[in-house]
Design a protein around this motif. Structure first.
Motif: not given
Lengths: 117, 114
Positions: A96-98, A28-32
């Motif tokens: 998990l970037g916001v 579920e981490h959106n940033r890689l």
């Protein structure tokens, strides 16, 4: 273990061969992110994915390098026609970037150490 | 030229001594982080500082972010052999991307002798 995993951990190849590395981020981490680290130096940014979209590529990433993140989950980094100068540790990190948040914790994988002979 | 200059590059001290590692830049950072990396492993985050002048403490480790958000320091009190490792500072440049692209310093290799 639910951390970032990378495969393989070590790769030895001959100059001119193609290699592919895989990174499995934290679920579920959106940033890689992909970074490269040579001996005695800090990591250098290579490329960034927001979900499945590759939004930035460093000038360090020549045409021989390609990265993908199909379906926004795992990512692969391929190096074609490897050169001795490609020898380095390739690190993957996920977060998990916001949007707009100043604090973003990137969790790094153990890295893939590449040696090109 | 490194965007983030880290010093010293090597530090060899005896157990019980204090030490400070510096991270300097001419650029402003919206946040700055300190990592520790063991041989053959990826960096592990120690702390993030975001406010100019901010000081954070983590047991024997004290982190400071400069008032102008261009520099930072890591101070270790009464070093232990378990503190041995590579310490990296990294930052997200102010006014840059909206995501957390990190610029790293060269790292400081710390060796603490018993």
């Amino acid at each position: 273990d639910t951390g970032v995993s990378q495969d393989p951990r070590h790769k030895i190849t001959k100059r001119g061969q193609n290699v592919t590395f895989r990174c499995d981020p934290i679920s579920e981490h959106n940033r890689l992110y992909w970074y490269r680290q040579t001996l005695g130096q800090g990591p250098e940014f290579l490329t960034y994915f927001q979900n499945e979209a590759q939004l930035e590529k460093s000038r360090l990433l020549s045409d021989r390098f390609s990265a993908e993140r199909p379906k926004g989950s795992f990512s692969t980094l391929e190096i074609q026609r490897t050169e001795q100068g490609d020898s380095a540790m390739y690190l993957c990190a996920s977060s998990l970037g916001v949007q707009g948040a100043l604090e973003e914790t990137q969790y790094f994988g153990p890295g893939t150490r590449l040696l090109v002979l | 030229t490194q965007l983030l200059e880290q010093s010293p590059q090597f530090l060899s001290i005896q157990e019980g001594e204090n030490l400070t590692v510096y991270c300097n830049s001419s650029s402003v950072f919206s946040s700055l982080q300190w990592y520790r990396q063991e041989p053959g492993e990826g960096p592990v985050l120690l702390v993030t500082v975001v406010t100019g002048g901010e000081v954070k403490k983590l047991k024997r480790l004290t982190f400071q972010f400069g008032d102008a958000r261009k520099d930072s320091s890591l101070h270790i009190t009464a070093a232990q052999t378990g503190d041995t490792g590579l310490y990296l500072c990294a930052g997200v440049r102010a006014g840059g991307t909206s995501y957390g692209k990190l610029t790293f310093g060269q790292g400081t290799i710390l060796t603490v002798h018993p």
